[in-house]
Design a protein around this motif. Structure first.
Motif, short mmCIF file in Angstrom:
data_model
loop_
_atom_site.label_atom_id
_atom_site.label_comp_id
_atom_site.label_asym_id
_atom_site.label_seq_id
_atom_site.Cartn_x
_atom_site.Cartn_y
_atom_site.Cartn_z
N LEU A 209 52.01 65.68 67.59
CA LEU A 209 51.84 64.63 66.58
C LEU A 209 53.19 64.19 66.03
CD1 LEU A 209 49.93 63.03 64.62
CD2 LEU A 209 49.98 65.03 63.14
N ARG A 210 53.35 62.87 65.86
CA ARG A 210 54.53 62.37 65.16
C ARG A 210 54.11 61.30 64.17
NH1 ARG A 210 58.51 61.89 69.24
NH2 ARG A 210 57.93 63.97 69.85
N PHE A 211 54.62 61.47 62.97
CA PHE A 211 54.35 60.48 61.92
C PHE A 211 55.47 59.45 61.94
CE2 PHE A 211 52.17 64.30 60.36
CZ PHE A 211 50.93 63.76 60.04
N ILE A 212 55.09 58.18 61.82
CA ILE A 212 56.08 57.09 61.79
C ILE A 212 56.05 56.47 60.40
CG2 ILE A 212 56.82 54.94 62.90
CD1 ILE A 212 54.99 55.57 65.24
N GLU A 213 57.20 56.41 59.75
CA GLU A 213 57.25 55.71 58.47
C GLU A 213 56.87 54.24 58.68
OE1 GLU A 213 60.69 57.73 55.64
OE2 GLU A 213 61.21 56.01 56.85
N GLN A 214 56.08 53.72 57.75
CA GLN A 214 55.70 52.31 57.86
C GLN A 214 56.94 51.43 57.68
OE1 GLN A 214 53.44 50.67 54.67
NE2 GLN A 214 53.13 48.73 55.76
N MET A 215 57.14 50.54 58.64
CA MET A 215 58.32 49.66 58.60
C MET A 215 57.89 48.24 58.20
SD MET A 215 60.38 50.85 61.98
CE MET A 215 59.03 51.31 63.04
N PRO A 216 58.82 47.47 57.65
CA PRO A 216 58.47 46.10 57.24
C PRO A 216 58.43 45.17 58.45
CG PRO A 216 60.73 46.61 56.66
CD PRO A 216 60.17 47.85 57.27
N LEU A 217 57.45 45.39 59.32
CA LEU A 217 57.31 44.59 60.54
C LEU A 217 55.89 44.05 60.68
CD1 LEU A 217 59.31 46.84 63.04
CD2 LEU A 217 59.94 44.54 62.28
N ASP A 218 55.15 44.02 59.57
CA ASP A 218 53.79 43.51 59.63
C ASP A 218 53.79 42.00 59.50
OD1 ASP A 218 54.78 44.11 57.01
OD2 ASP A 218 52.83 43.51 56.22
N ALA A 219 52.86 41.37 60.22
CA ALA A 219 52.81 39.91 60.22
C ALA A 219 52.46 39.37 58.84
CB ALA A 219 51.79 39.44 61.25
N ASP A 220 51.76 40.15 58.03
CA ASP A 220 51.36 39.67 56.70
C ASP A 220 52.46 39.82 55.65
OD1 ASP A 220 48.83 38.86 57.44
OD2 ASP A 220 47.93 40.82 57.07
N HIS A 221 53.56 40.44 56.02
CA HIS A 221 54.67 40.71 55.09
C HIS A 221 54.17 41.46 53.85
CE1 HIS A 221 57.88 38.06 56.94
NE2 HIS A 221 56.81 37.84 57.67
N GLY A 222 53.31 42.45 54.08
CA GLY A 222 52.72 43.19 52.97
C GLY A 222 53.46 44.47 52.62
N CYS A 312 67.40 45.13 69.23
CA CYS A 312 66.95 46.01 68.13
C CYS A 312 65.59 45.52 67.65
CB CYS A 312 67.97 45.93 66.99
SG CYS A 312 67.45 46.72 65.45
N LEU A 313 64.76 46.43 67.15
CA LEU A 313 63.46 46.04 66.56
C LEU A 313 63.65 44.96 65.51
CD1 LEU A 313 61.38 49.22 65.57
CD2 LEU A 313 60.61 47.29 66.93
N PHE A 314 64.77 45.04 64.79
CA PHE A 314 64.99 44.17 63.64
C PHE A 314 65.86 42.96 63.96
CE2 PHE A 314 63.48 48.11 62.03
CZ PHE A 314 62.66 47.76 60.98
N SER A 315 66.06 42.68 65.24
CA SER A 315 66.91 41.55 65.63
C SER A 315 66.35 40.21 65.15
CB SER A 315 67.00 41.43 67.16
OG SER A 315 67.68 42.49 67.71
N PRO A 364 62.43 40.49 60.35
CA PRO A 364 62.47 39.75 61.61
C PRO A 364 61.27 38.81 61.72
CG PRO A 364 62.60 42.12 62.01
CD PRO A 364 62.40 41.93 60.55
N GLU A 365 61.47 37.73 62.47
CA GLU A 365 60.44 36.71 62.60
C GLU A 365 59.22 37.25 63.32
OE1 GLU A 365 63.56 36.60 63.46
OE2 GLU A 365 64.41 35.17 62.04
N ARG A 366 59.42 38.20 64.24
CA ARG A 366 58.29 38.71 65.00
C ARG A 366 57.74 39.98 64.37
NH1 ARG A 366 57.65 38.01 70.86
NH2 ARG A 366 59.29 36.69 71.65
N PRO A 367 56.41 40.10 64.33
CA PRO A 367 55.84 41.37 63.89
C PRO A 367 55.92 42.41 65.01
CG PRO A 367 54.11 39.85 64.47
CD PRO A 367 55.40 39.11 64.68
N MET A 368 55.66 43.66 64.66
CA MET A 368 55.76 44.77 65.60
C MET A 368 54.97 44.51 66.89
SD MET A 368 57.12 47.76 65.69
CE MET A 368 56.95 49.52 65.53
N SER A 369 53.76 43.97 66.76
CA SER A 369 52.91 43.79 67.94
C SER A 369 53.54 42.83 68.93
CB SER A 369 51.55 43.25 67.52
OG SER A 369 51.71 41.99 66.91
N ALA A 370 54.32 41.86 68.44
CA ALA A 370 54.91 40.87 69.34
C ALA A 370 56.27 41.32 69.88
CB ALA A 370 55.06 39.54 68.61
#
Ligand code: SAM
Ligand code: SF4
Length: 373
Positions: A209-222, A312-315, A364-370
């Motif tokens: 198991l690995r826990f991932i900190e929630q990153m600001p990459l959601d499409a809703d910017h929540g 980078c994820l955040f590019s 970033p303009e793209r959310p994680m899923s994209a």
């Protein structure tokens, strides 16, 4: 909150004078070298996890803009032969949504028998495909599972699919895709109380198991810093049921910090209880991208589902490979453009304890899923 996707800056007209040394693979200006390729095979997904997707989904790419199985094999081939890629992870969106995923795995595996090929999936439909994926040559699997409670799963993923994911995890283990890794994102007040139970469940089955900190990459910017569950809070939660000690061995650029998991010392017992020196029950990983960033050791390069390089994820910038490939470019030309894109990789994502709350931080303009997590 509305969905604001915007557009990343696309470069595609040629690599330009990058200054990237040819002999150094996917090097960047900050002394790193990318050897780990994360390739998204599709942007579409069959879940709507609150920390990733908006409730209505996103405007999916038309099929003609996705890389075909053959194009994926070609890009991986360029990465391995010309640029020193030594590891491949297929991701999405949801990779199992592609009916030809087995073909993609087999294509890469045939061309590169020694390349470790892993998959990150939400596990839906895996129960019937795990065996075929293993037979096609998949080396390992990461399954995303944030809760063991059906109602919480429905609230987090906005779909009632927990039983299918659990069946998928068992099928992956039975197919020999071991050790099965489980990715969990904790959300405050939703599933964060479940951390110890998730770990006990994983340990019982031999899952990592690995826990991932929630990153600001959601499409809703929540995302908010106040609401995210930090690595320190995750470890604290786990300490109510387990004792964690640093896992020996070098981290070597791995995103997860690993901990050995031991039973807790019974209340009132002296610290040195019998069995305290025994082998750990297993390990747990914590990926603290936000509060304990590991950018300086990053080894990742990313390709989006439409064949663009993201360093980078955040590019905020992407570089086109697919149109070049479709126009008949040679392997050397593709490699040069990829190399130039990685040379420009930023030093860090800028997320530190203060950065995200500052008006200078731009999601970033793209959310994680994209992007492909
Ligand atoms: N659909 C597949 C899945 O869920 O495993 C693959 C793609 S998903 C984007 C890859 C990983 O990113 C998942 O483990 C998911 O939990 C994680 N993820 C998505 N959004 C995230 C966020 N905002 N912060 C941290 N992790 C996130
Ligand atoms: Fe889909 Fe994975 Fe994003 Fe969940 S985390 S919405 S399963 S892409």
């Amino acid at each position: 909150m509305g969905v604001s996707l915007g557009l990343p800056q696309i470069r595609g007209a040629g690599p330009g004078p990058s200054g990237a040394p040819r002999e150094a693979g996917l090097a960047d200006r900050h002394g790193r070298r990318a050897t780990d390729l994360r390739l998204s095979v599709i942007d579409k997904c069959n879940l709507r996890c609150t920390y990733c997707m908006p409730v209505k989904g996103l405007p999916w790419l038309p099929a003609a803009r996705l890389m075909s199985a053959g194009e994926i094999t070609r890009i991986v081939d360029v990465g391995v032969r010309q640029l020193g890629i030594t590891e491949l992870r297929l991701t999405g969106g949801e990779p199992l949504v592609r009916a030809d995923l087995e073909e993609i795995v087999a294509g890469v595996r045939t061309a590169h028998p020694q390349l470790p090929v892993s998959l990150t999936t939400n596990g839906i439909g895996l129960a019937t495909r795990a065996q075929a994926l293993a037979a096609a040559g998949l080396s390992r699997i990461n399954i995303s599972l944030d809760t063991l409670d059906a109602a919480t799963y429905r609230a987090l993923a906005r779909r009632d699919r927990l039983a299918q994911v659990l069946a998928g995890a068992e099928a992956a283990a039975a197919a020999g895709l071991a050790p099965v890794k489980i990715n969990a994102v904790l959300m405050r007040g939703v599933n964060d109380h479940e951390a110890p139970e998730l770990l006990a469940w994983a340990l019982e089955r031999g899952f990592a198991l690995r826990f991932i900190e929630q990153m600001p990459l959601d499409a809703d910017h929540g995302w908010t810093r106040a609401e995210m569950v930090t690595a320190a809070q995750i470890r604290h939660r786990l300490s109510t049921r387990f004792r964690l000690t640093p896992h020996p061995g070098a981290r070597d650029g791995a995103p997860a910090e690993l901990w050995d998991v031991h039973p807790t010392t019974p209340a009132g017992a002296p610290e040195e209880v019998p069995g305290a020196g025994e082998a750990p029950l297993g390990t747990v990983g914590v990926i603290a991208s936000v509060t304990e960033p590991f950018c300086a050791d990053c080894k990742r390069t990313r390709i989006t589902a439409e064949g663009r390089v993201r360093s980078c994820l955040f590019s905020h910038e992407e570089v086109e490979l697919l149109p070049l490939l479709r126009a008949g470019a040679t392997d050397a030309e593709l490699a040069e453009r990829w190399r130039a894109a990685m040379w420009a990789k930023p030093a860090a994502h800028g997320m530190d304890h203060t950065g995200l709350d500052s008006p200078d931080y731009v999601q970033p303009e793209r959310p994680m899923s994209a992007i492909g997590g």
